[in-house]
Scaffold this active site. Structure first.
Site, PDB file in Angstrom:
ATOM      1  CG  HIS A 154     133.537  28.813  -9.607  1.00 38.65           C
ATOM      2  ND1 HIS A 154     132.294  28.380  -9.979  1.00 38.65           N
ATOM      3  CD2 HIS A 154     133.592  28.691  -8.251  1.00 38.65           C
ATOM      4  CE1 HIS A 154     131.608  28.029  -8.908  1.00 38.65           C
ATOM      5  NE2 HIS A 154     132.380  28.203  -7.845  1.00 38.65           N
ATOM      6  CB  CYS A 161     131.822  24.877  -7.227  1.00 41.23           C
ATOM      7  SG  CYS A 161     132.061  25.610  -5.582  1.00 41.23           S
TER       8      CYS A 161
END
Length: 511
Positions: free
Chosen positions: A446, A334
């Site tokens: 994630h 991310c």
């Protein structure tokens, strides 16, 4: 109409989240249809639900303990600190803007009370039992007028309150007596019992203190819960990172270094790695040496530009690039993935006052921030995945996206994964990138290391690079979590008078 119980604390980090998780599992074991609830959470550790809503990670663990899929009704308001006493405010899973602490507490919080009330109404209708978690302390007199998470919620839910104190940090008796003293009489009446948490030692030596507490306050001590190490349960916020440092394991095991960024988010991405027997996972804090790890990880960040500057100003950027040139692999997730590119641009000042910040230049890409936030649960496939040269192929990889900004490539790259399901819809979208030499990987997913077979493939590739034989043993992460919830419930059931908890709830409901 559901019965309810609420856990409040004498301060932050006394164990409210963990004990709420324990009660959710205990009530589930006892045949109750139980749900967690926390009206307002402040945390950088968040999660995306099946419907694409963002919520606090602690309520996800509590939902898992209750045997439920997490929903935003369990945590209708989430505050994600961005720095400078400012937070992104998320209501029912969607961001509504960035606000200073003063703007939120004096102007907005009570506007969200209607949402909190509606969520409680729905949970009361759909469940037998609601276990409600408070935040901080109910005795913060400067915040009480605009409180939407402690005593006001207890009254809305018709929930008796159990007050928790952390005896490990000292001053537990004073904090209990002081908290009760600062409450209004009707709030004090809502407190039906006291829990002493994180106790170490011989409980018989504590008995005089317990007797004193009951005599002084008129409230029963419902239990003394021991200090619990290595629970294996997702944590709420970055405070708990202090407890994650692992001692060195035996010679020859894998050393994985995670940069402990000031605005680190979703550090639960790495818990599954830490649970592996051949891994030492360490968080490299400011001033600590990166060393010579087998893998470097750049984690998610709530403020990518500021955390990039942190890496640069503290010498970690230079060290990471040096390590990659000498053959050390790097993973960015991310915000960490965005940092790996050539540049991060923020023309609308979504995250900071800076228009652009140079990245590490390890992936030939730029990221441009936009106001819209991307939040999806995803499923993905990997076909001849080139990271570390493992040529891994697998489907049904699961994870979730929480990011602002779009990453664009300046030259052709191999994607890390291909997303084929996004928020339940069929898609075909490349995700992330792997460099041609297989040393650098970035992804927006994630939870990628929660995929057991993929995690072991990466670890075994690291072992082979180090001259070690692959283990080939796949750890079932979900089974470990479920066992951890049962272990927690067993300890708390032995340590607390659960029959008294049931009586307190029944009496509050006139049963």
């Amino acid at each position: 109409m559901a019965q309810a119980i609420m856990l409040q604390g004498t301060s932050s980090h006394v164990g409210k989240s963990i004990l709420t998780t324990a009660l959710c599992r205990i009530f589930k074991q006892d045949g109750q249809k139980v749900t967690p609830f926390k009206a307002q959470n402040m945390a950088l550790n968040s999660y995306v639900t099946k419907t694409g809503g963002e919520m606090g990670r602690a309520q996800v663990a509590q939902a898992e303990a209750a045997g439920l899929d997490p929903t935003v009704e369990m945590n209708p308001v989430l505050l994600k600190p961005t720095g400078n006493s400012c937070s992104q405010v998320i209501v029912m899973g969607k961001p509504v803007g960035n606000m200073s602490a003063k703007e939120y507490h004096s102007g907005y919080s009570l506007k969200a009370l209607g949402v909190v009330t509606e969520c409680l109404r729905k949970l009361h209708k759909d469940f037998d039992t609601i276990v409600i978690e408070g935040a901080g302390s109910p005795a913060e007199v400067n915040l009480k007028d605009n409180d939407i998470v402690n005593m006001r919620v207890a009254k809305l839910a018709g929930a008796p309150v159990l007050l928790i104190a952390d005896i490990d940090r000292g001053g537990a008796l004073a904090s209990i007596v002081g908290t009760l003293e600062l409450l209004e009489p009707d709030e004090r009446d809502l407190v039906k019992g006291i829990i002493i948490n994180k106790f170490r030692g011989d409980i018989s030596l504590l008995k005089p203190a317990l007797d004193f507490l009951e005599a002084k306050t008129g409230k029963p001590v419902i239990g003394v819960v021991p200090h619990l190490d290595k629970l294996g349960i997702d944590d709420e916020d970055s405070v708990s990172l202090e407890e994650k440092e692992q001692p060195a394991k035996k010679e020859g095991e894998l050393d994985i270094a995670v940069l402990r960024l000031p605005k680190i988010s979703n550090f639960t991405d790495f818990d599954a790695l830490a649970n592996e027997s051949d891994v030492r996972l360490r968080y490299v804090r400011k001033g600590e040496a990166l060393g010579n790890p087998d893998l470097i990880i750049l984690p998610g960040s709530k403020n990518t530009t500021e955390d990039l500057l942190y890496l640069r100003e503290n010498g970690y950027e230079r060290e990471i690039i040096k390590r990659v040139k000498s053959g050390t692999p790097v993973v960015g997730i991310c915000g960490g993935y965005q940092m790996l590119g050539r540049e991060v641009q923020d023309p609308d000042h979504t995250e900071s006052d800076l228009d652009e910040v140079m990245g590490l230049g390890l992936i030939d890409s730029i990221t441009v921030f936009a106001a819209n936030k991307v939040t999806h649960q995803v499923k993905a496939v990997a076909v001849n995945h080139k990271f570390l040269g493992i040529n891994y192929s697998g489907d049904n990889l699961t994870g979730y996206e929480i990011h602002m900004g779009c990453t664009q490539f300046l030259s052709p790259v191999d994607p890390a994964f291909t997303i084929d399901t996004r928020s339940g819809k069929q898609v075909q979208m490349p995700d992330g990138a792997v460099t041609a030499d297989g040393l650098v990987m970035g992804t927006y997913m994630h939870g990628i290391f929660d995929n057991d077979a993929y995690r072991r493939a990466v670890l075994d590739a690291l072992r082979v690079r180090k001259g070690l034989a692959p283990l080939g043993v796949i750890v079932d992460t979900q089974a470990l979590k479920d066992a951890a919830y049962n272990r927690l419930a067993d300890v708390v059931r032995r340590s607390m008078d659960i029959d008294l908890v049931y009586r307190i709830m029944n009496e509050a409901n006139g049963r």
